[in-house]
Design an enzyme around this catalytic site. Structure first.
Site, mmCIF file in Angstrom:
data_model
loop_
_atom_site.group_PDB
_atom_site.id
_atom_site.type_symbol
_atom_site.label_atom_id
_atom_site.label_comp_id
_atom_site.label_asym_id
_atom_site.label_seq_id
_atom_site.Cartn_x
_atom_site.Cartn_y
_atom_site.Cartn_z
ATOM 1 C CD GLN A 127 -12.783 -2.221 -1.412
ATOM 2 O OE1 GLN A 127 -12.033 -2.125 -0.446
ATOM 3 N NE2 GLN A 127 -13.985 -2.762 -1.315
ATOM 4 C CB CYS B 280 -14.183 0.671 -0.604
ATOM 5 S SG CYS B 280 -13.680 2.388 -0.389
ATOM 6 C CG HIS C 218 -8.200 -0.033 -3.169
ATOM 7 N ND1 HIS C 218 -7.370 -1.084 -2.824
ATOM 8 C CD2 HIS C 218 -8.914 0.252 -2.038
ATOM 9 C CE1 HIS C 218 -7.578 -1.414 -1.572
ATOM 10 N NE2 HIS C 218 -8.494 -0.616 -1.067
ATOM 11 N NE ARG D 206 -3.855 0.533 1.855
ATOM 12 C CZ ARG D 206 -5.094 0.594 2.317
ATOM 13 N NH1 ARG D 206 -5.385 1.358 3.350
ATOM 14 N NH2 ARG D 206 -6.058 -0.118 1.764
ATOM 15 C CG ASP E 104 -13.797 5.740 -1.454
ATOM 16 O OD1 ASP E 104 -13.827 5.593 -0.211
ATOM 17 O OD2 ASP E 104 -12.733 5.791 -2.095
ATOM 18 N NE ARG F 178 -10.147 -5.647 0.046
ATOM 19 C CZ ARG F 178 -9.398 -4.613 0.456
ATOM 20 N NH1 ARG F 178 -9.964 -3.551 0.984
ATOM 21 N NH2 ARG F 178 -8.087 -4.635 0.295
HETATM 22 N N1 CP Z 1 -11.235 -0.526 1.923
HETATM 23 C C1 CP Z 1 -9.978 -0.530 2.394
HETATM 24 O O1 CP Z 1 -8.991 -0.710 1.667
HETATM 25 O O2 CP Z 1 -9.878 -0.340 3.733
HETATM 26 P P1 CP Z 1 -8.538 -0.142 4.575
HETATM 27 O O3 CP Z 1 -7.986 1.223 4.223
HETATM 28 O O4 CP Z 1 -8.957 -0.248 6.008
HETATM 29 O O5 CP Z 1 -7.556 -1.221 4.192
HETATM 30 N N1 NVA Z 2 -10.135 6.442 -1.644
HETATM 31 C C1 NVA Z 2 -9.764 6.020 -0.306
HETATM 32 C C2 NVA Z 2 -9.932 4.551 -0.175
HETATM 33 C C3 NVA Z 2 -9.601 3.998 1.182
HETATM 34 C C4 NVA Z 2 -9.753 2.511 1.268
HETATM 35 C C5 NVA Z 2 -8.339 6.447 -0.008
HETATM 36 O O1 NVA Z 2 -7.472 6.311 -0.870
HETATM 37 O O2 NVA Z 2 -8.090 6.927 1.108
#
Ligand code: CP
Ligand code: NVA
Length: 323
Positions: A133, A265, A130, A103, A225, A293
């Site tokens: 997701q 999400c 993502h 990440r 989101d 997930r």
């Molecule tokens: N939806 C998602 O990726 O959540 P987190 O940021 O908690 O991993």
């Molecule tokens: N769009 C959000 C998704 C989090 C899972 C972010 O990048 O923070």
């Protein structure tokens, strides 16, 4: 030609491979023990530059379910923080790990990690995509709607990393997608062009609008989101002001078909992009979506490391295990 399979963006899988991963994920959702020894000789790195609940815990448990050893990594604890290159780091890590999920703040860092092409790199969220997701989202829609091809989803809000991944994944699956954002918050042009290209092959309709009601009026699912993604905190006030007309609330949901479900999400900013009454309503599937997930990530790891086993999950008896 790449030597190893990476998953930096949704279209790193072909449409057929995406289907295969979703089939495997559906099977693992029903029978979590099925591949419990499949990756017993593998260690999987889990690198986080940003906070996470779902991705962090589901990827660690996915490793446990497959017999793999998870190894948690933080950039600030590695020599990356002192100038060792991503490429050199990966050339070392391949001696210890079979796969690295990361990440990251910038998508380009994932591309740097993938460049030596010796260790499969999986995107656990970047500023652009993502894709883990989206796999869970498509799995949820398959469970809820039976099929994806010919169904329609609305994404309402910011054209962010989640929206971009949904555009590619939906287009490959034949799932129609209407993305409603203000003009200035559209998904990036290259993503839109690629989604339209993929949709032409699958027969799905992918389009953009600035009108949330237009997006939801024929939707089988309404997805939103956060308006301010991780790393955009300085823009929060402007984003809240600009995106306020795109809130998913009971007035907007009343414009959708009575059977439409609601997805997010998570984490949600309740009262901003979605109201409590919608998030907690009977239409909401957000917690099942979050739970998905786990099988989606397990299926993806299995597909990248043992593709023939991933393809054979359907054949394994309910009380059996893969050899
Ligand atoms: N939806 C998602 O990726 O959540 P987190 O940021 O908690 O991993
Ligand atoms: N769009 C959000 C998704 C989090 C899972 C972010 O990048 O923070």
């Amino acid at each position: 030609m790449s030597r190893v399979r990476h998953f930096l963006r949704d279209d790193d899988l072909s449409p057929a491979d995406q289907d295969l991963v979703l089939d495997a994920a559906a099977r693992l959702a029903e029978a979590p023990h099925l591949a419990s020894e499949a990756l017993r000789s593998d260690a999987i790195g889990l690198l986080f530059e940003k906070p996470s609940l779902r991705t962090r815990v589901s990827s660690e448990v996915a490793c446990a379910r497959l017999g793999a050893t998870p190894v948690h990594l933080r950039t600030d604890e590695l020599q990356l923080s002192r100038g060792e290159t991503a490429e050199d780091s990966v050339r070392v890590l391949v001696g210890y790990l079979s796969l690295l999920m990361a990440r990251v703040r910038e998508h380009g860092f994932l591309e740097d990690l993938a460049r030596p092409d010796v260790l499969p790199i999986v995107n656990g969220l970047s500023d652009r995509f993502h894709p883990l997701q989206s796999l869970a989202d498509l799995l949820t829609l398959r469970q809820e709607l039976g099929t994806l091809a010919g169904r329609r989803m609305a994404f309402v809000g910011d054209g962010n990393n989640v929206a971009s991944s949904l555009m590619l994944a939906s287009a490959m699956a034949g799932l129609g997608l209407v993305v409603a954002t203000p003009e200035a918050y559209r998904p990036p042009e290259d993503v839109v062009d690629r989604a339209i290209e993929l949709a032409a092959a699958s027969g799905a309709e992918v389009r953009l609008t600035t009108d949330p009601v237009d997006a939801v009026k024929e939707a089988d699912a309404v997805y939103t989101d956060v308006w301010t993604s991780m790393g955009q905190e300085d823009e929060e006030a402007r984003r809240r002001r600009d995106l306020w007309p795109y809130q998913v609330n009971s007035e907007l949901i009343a414009q959708a078909p009575a059977s439409a479900i609601v997805l997010h999400c998570l984490p949600a900013h309740r009262g901003d992009e979605i109201t409590d009454d919608v998030l907690d309503s009977e239409r909401s599937r957000v917690f099942g979506q979050a739970h998905n997930r786990l099988p989606a990530t397990a299926a993806l790891f299995l597909f990248l490391l043992e593709p023939s086993l991933a393809g054979r999950l359907e054949e394994v008896p309910w009380d059996g295990d893969l050899p």
